[in-house]
Enzyme design. Structure first.
Site, mmCIF file in Angstrom:
data_model
loop_
_atom_site.group_PDB
_atom_site.id
_atom_site.type_symbol
_atom_site.label_atom_id
_atom_site.label_comp_id
_atom_site.label_asym_id
_atom_site.label_seq_id
_atom_site.Cartn_x
_atom_site.Cartn_y
_atom_site.Cartn_z
ATOM 1 N N ARG A 86 0.831 -1.212 0.000
ATOM 2 C CA ARG A 86 0.000 0.000 0.000
ATOM 3 C C ARG A 86 0.868 1.265 0.000
ATOM 4 N NH1 ARG A 86 -5.347 1.232 0.141
ATOM 5 N NH2 ARG A 86 -5.978 -0.944 0.256
ATOM 6 N N GLU A 111 -10.448 4.787 6.248
ATOM 7 C CA GLU A 111 -9.037 5.157 6.326
ATOM 8 C C GLU A 111 -8.647 6.451 5.633
ATOM 9 O OE1 GLU A 111 -7.988 1.127 4.788
ATOM 10 O OE2 GLU A 111 -6.486 1.325 6.363
HETATM 11 N N1 LUZ Z 1 -5.399 -5.120 4.991
HETATM 12 C C1 LUZ Z 1 -4.987 -5.917 4.002
HETATM 13 C C2 LUZ Z 1 -5.581 -3.808 4.801
HETATM 14 O O1 LUZ Z 1 -4.784 -7.090 4.237
HETATM 15 N N2 LUZ Z 1 -4.811 -5.414 2.780
HETATM 16 C C3 LUZ Z 1 -4.982 -4.116 2.497
HETATM 17 O O2 LUZ Z 1 -4.806 -3.694 1.362
HETATM 18 C C4 LUZ Z 1 -5.361 -3.262 3.548
HETATM 19 N N3 LUZ Z 1 -5.498 -1.965 3.349
HETATM 20 C C5 LUZ Z 1 -5.843 -1.197 4.356
HETATM 21 C C6 LUZ Z 1 -6.055 -1.743 5.601
HETATM 22 N N4 LUZ Z 1 -5.929 -3.028 5.823
HETATM 23 MO MO1 MOS Z 2 -6.986 -2.038 8.645
HETATM 24 S S1 MOS Z 2 -5.438 -0.859 8.910
HETATM 25 O O1 MOS Z 2 -7.225 -3.197 9.701
HETATM 26 O O2 MOS Z 2 -8.101 -1.483 7.651
#
Ligand code: LUZ
Ligand code: MOS
Length: 752
Positions: free
Chosen positions: A305, A706
């Site tokens: 990410r 987020e």
């Molecule tokens: N969790 C994940 C996440 O496994 N993949 C993601 O792309 C993600 N993005 C944001 C928060 N949790």
């Molecule tokens: Mo997440 S950082 O558990 O969307």
């Protein structure tokens, strides 16, 4: 007035978190014996004094695990109980059970551990020099950065640091497990990922998944901290229950939670940015040194990410970004709202700040000139579509009266020496979807009961973000019912199977769509029955406000009579729905594809006043224009934007994790770890973009959890702007959080 069921329970303090549940007869409390230092080799464990403390005391360790002593999901590098050499302080060496929590803790302290301490590595760059990586480094590239840098009029390079962040969910980590007849277990877990916990427990106990039932009724916050790391505590409780034959609760004290569990990843990065004479970005490159901690956990997903968000909302034709997952001896860092994107966005924003200073450009103009637009392509090959970058930025400049604000600040600064004001804007572009393709799927189970009330289960975990509220609205609208008829119930692996964590801001997108599919199925069956009994064509019928409607005429069928009649005619009133986000693909070799269903845009402006003698500052204002789609519940979305801003601002200027040289966390209480509160926050003025329906998510909404976290980063640059006004002679520094201590050191000595 509308009430949101979950929110009103929270407000009245009536929500039952795990530790509020009535304890079953015979329940034992668990405590762990943690590894005593960051790196060491285990010798003997002597539990005799602990066992002598009380007849209820039981102690289990690696040798008692019937299945695999392993929790690691992506890489199998995380034993439940440390064996041999361990990699971080606070990993369980043994589980102690006793009839009370106090006894369990006392007994755990009496367990004598023989060990040899080894020198730890806590710094990501040092780990990288020694070649300690969790997985090989990863690069994304577009265009030809080397050639482009040669053509640039302005090139700036430097380093950027960002620290970690403690989740401080209201409810600490924990679980309760009960043995079931036939060797199975039932577990109530504080997790964003009931299936993840089910898999972890099945592995540790050596059971088929069908023998492990996991429920997550609701969590008192999670913020990513329970996406992966709820498993450890649930597995300990399940193991204890399975071995003792009694119910077991494991629940962490705040200080233990802060010490033992993972936080946001600290990053240390190098960047280089190049622009042409007119201020267009031609090239950008960065190396991100992610401090991954001692185990892999979700580090590669978080890094991906970061790489996907390296350019934030800007068009950068030539780009090369590389991420390094550095293995250190700190507790494994983990998911936290934003999931690597904030760290990446801070680097490109720092680079633009440095470029504006060097090239003499206005920082806002420079950003506007480089915003993404329709027809651009992200550096990973996805076309930019429904782009709302310029729309949100321009609207923000109006809403915040940016030009006037600048003039006010200039005149304030011209007439004040000991206080200086500053301001900054921050545009955002956030990709929605799990970056791992497979995870973009979810299910729902909808029951219409014979009295017409409706129950819905999905894979979505309610953690205060009001996903249950959103799903309730989706179901009520799809079935044409008053909302009060719809109840969203606890998330259970027995109701909806093979789910992915409630994470990546996709909770209502994915689970809302699955619920919608189930409702369409049931509605179709019910209207089929209605058409038969009214003797009309099914296509002419709808359900609206609890009535069957033909054209614009009500029929004699109410929802209650419709359901009752259909049930009498033996129509199935239950349905399972499934949703897999369409249109996603990614070629990991080429690092090209369309990993995101869509992007969220927005822009924030923050202003601050700095006390030049003390280095302290106040945030004066925050204005946000946010692209929230067509909201399913505007009050919920507003709360998410405000909360995310507060959390982002906390990360960028306030929250300060301190470790000693050996990797022990010093800021392990809420008296030493400062959090944003109402006194810290300015009034946050939020405007949602109008006419912003999103064809790619449920009811034309957009994910909310987020993206607005990123707005908080503007606070860093607002304080930096005030520091510049105080000391225009000094170069800026990019080392987040911008605490008053750092500001003061900079003012006094020209370095943070
Ligand atoms: N969790 C994940 C996440 O496994 N993949 C993601 O792309 C993600 N993005 C944001 C928060 N949790
Ligand atoms: Mo997440 S950082 O558990 O969307």
């Amino acid at each position: 007035m509308k009430t949101i069921p979950e929110a009103s329970l929270n407000l009245k303090g009536e929500t039952k978190y795990i530790d509020d549940l009535i304890e079953a007869r015979g329940l034992l409390h668990g405590a762990i014996c943690p590894t005593p230092c960051s790196r060491g080799i285990l010798g003997k464990i002597d539990a005799s004094r602990a066992l002598a403390l009380d007849p209820s005391v039981r102690i289990y360790g690696a040798g008692d695990v019937p299945g695999k002593n392993q929790l690691g999901g992506i890489v199998a590098d995380e034993p439940l109980f440390a064996e041999g050499e361990w990699g971080y302080k606070g990993q369980p060496l043994a589980l102690v059970l006793a009839s009370s929590r106090a006894l369990a803790r006392r007994a755990a302290e009496l367990v004598a551990i023989d060990y040899e301490e080894l020198p730890p590595i806590v710094d990501a760059r040092e780990a990288a020099r020694l070649g300690h990586f969790v997985l090989p480094s990863r690069t994304m590239k577009s265009g030809d950065p080397e050639a482009a840098f040669a053509r640039c009029a302005t090139v700036v390079s430097g380093t950027v640091e960002s620290d970690g962040q403690e989740h401080v969910y209201l409810e600490t980590q924990g679980a309760v497990a009960e043995p079931r007849e036939g060797g199975g277990v039932r577990v109530i877990s504080g997790t964003q990922s009931p299936t993840g916990v089910q898999v972890a427990i099945a592995g540790v106990l050596g059971l088929p998944m069908s023998q492990v039932e996991v429920e997550a009724s609701r969590l008192g916050g999670a913020f990513g901290g329970k996406e992966d790391q709820g498993s450890e505590w649930a597995a300990l409780a399940a193991l204890g229950a399975s071995l003792s034959g009694l119910p077991v609760k494991v629940y962490l004290r705040r200080r233990d939670d802060m010490r033992f569990t993972g936080k946001r990843h600290p990053y240390s990065s190098d960047y280089r940015i190049g622009l042409d004479a007119g201020g267009k970005i031609l090239a950008f490159e960065a190396d991100y040194y992610q401090n991954s901690g001692a185990c892999c956990d979700l580090s590669p997903a978080i890094l991906s990410r970061t790489l996907f968000h390296a350019a934030n909302a800007y068009r950068i034709p030539n780009l090369r970004v590389t991420g390094h997952m550095c293995r250190t001896n700190l507790p494994p860092f983990t998911a936290f709202r934003g999931f690597g994107a904030p760290q990446g966005v801070f680097v490109i924003e720092a680079a633009l700040d440095a470029a504006a200073a060097k090239g003499g450009w206005d920082p806002v103009e420079l950003r506007r000139r480089n915003l993404l637009a329709e027809g651009d392509v992200f550096h990973f090959g996805q076309p930019v579509s429904d782009c709302r970058a310029a729309r949100t930025v321009d609207r923000l400049l109006e809403r915040s009266r940016w030009a006037e604000l600048q003039a006010e600040i200039d005149s304030f600064n011209a007439s004040n020496r000991l206080r200086k004001r500053g301001a900054a804007i921050l545009p955002l572009c956030f990709g929605v979807s799990f970056t791992k393709l497979m995870m973009n799927q979810g299910g729902a189970l909808v029951h219409v009961y014979r009295d017409g009330s409706v129950s819905v289960s999905t894979g979505a975990v309610e953690m205060g973000q009001q996903v249950a509220r959103k799903i309730q609205v989706v179901v009520a609208r799809t079935l044409g019912l008053p909302e009060e008829l719809v109840k969203v119930v606890a998330t259970r692996t027995g109701s909806v199977a093979n789910t992915f964590p409630t994470a990546a801001s996709t909770g209502s997108d994915i689970n809302g769509m699955a619920a919608l599919a189930a409702c369409e199925e049931i509605r179709g069956r019910l209207l089929g029955f209605a058409a038969r009994s009214l003797g009309v064509d099914k296509g002419e019928l709808r359900i609206e406000s609890g009535m069957v409607v033909k054209g614009c005429q009500r029929t004699e069928l109410t929802w209650a009579s419709l359901v009752d009649g259909a049930h009498a005619e033996r129509v199935d009133l239950s349905a399972h729905g499934f949703y897999a986000t369409p249109g996603l693909f990614y070629d990991a070799q080429a690092e090209r594809g369309s990993p995101f269903a869509y992007h969220v845009y927005g822009c924030a402006a923050v202003s601050a006043t700095l006390d030049v003698l003390r280095g302290t500052y106040r945030l004066d204002s925050a204005t946000i224009v946010h692209d929230g789609g067509e909201s399913i519940d505007r009050s919920v979305d507003l709360g998410q934007v405000e909360g995310a801003f507060a959390q982002g601002a906390g990360w960028s200027v306030l929250e300060d994790l301190k470790y000693d040289a050996k990797g022990s966390l010093l800021s392990d209480t809420l008296s030493t770890y400062k959090l944003p509160d109402l006194g810290f926050l300015p009034d946050v003025d939020v405007e949602f973009l109008e006419n912003a329906g999103n064809p790619r998510a449920v009811l034309r909404s957009k994910a909310i959890g987020e993206p607005p976290f990123l707005y908080g980063i503007a606070a860093y640059f607002a304080v930096l702007d005030a520091l510049r006004a105080a000391r225009p002679d000094l170069p800026a520094f990019y080392d987040l959080p911008m605490t008053p201590e750092k500001a003061l050191m900079h003012l006094a000595e020209g370095q943070p």
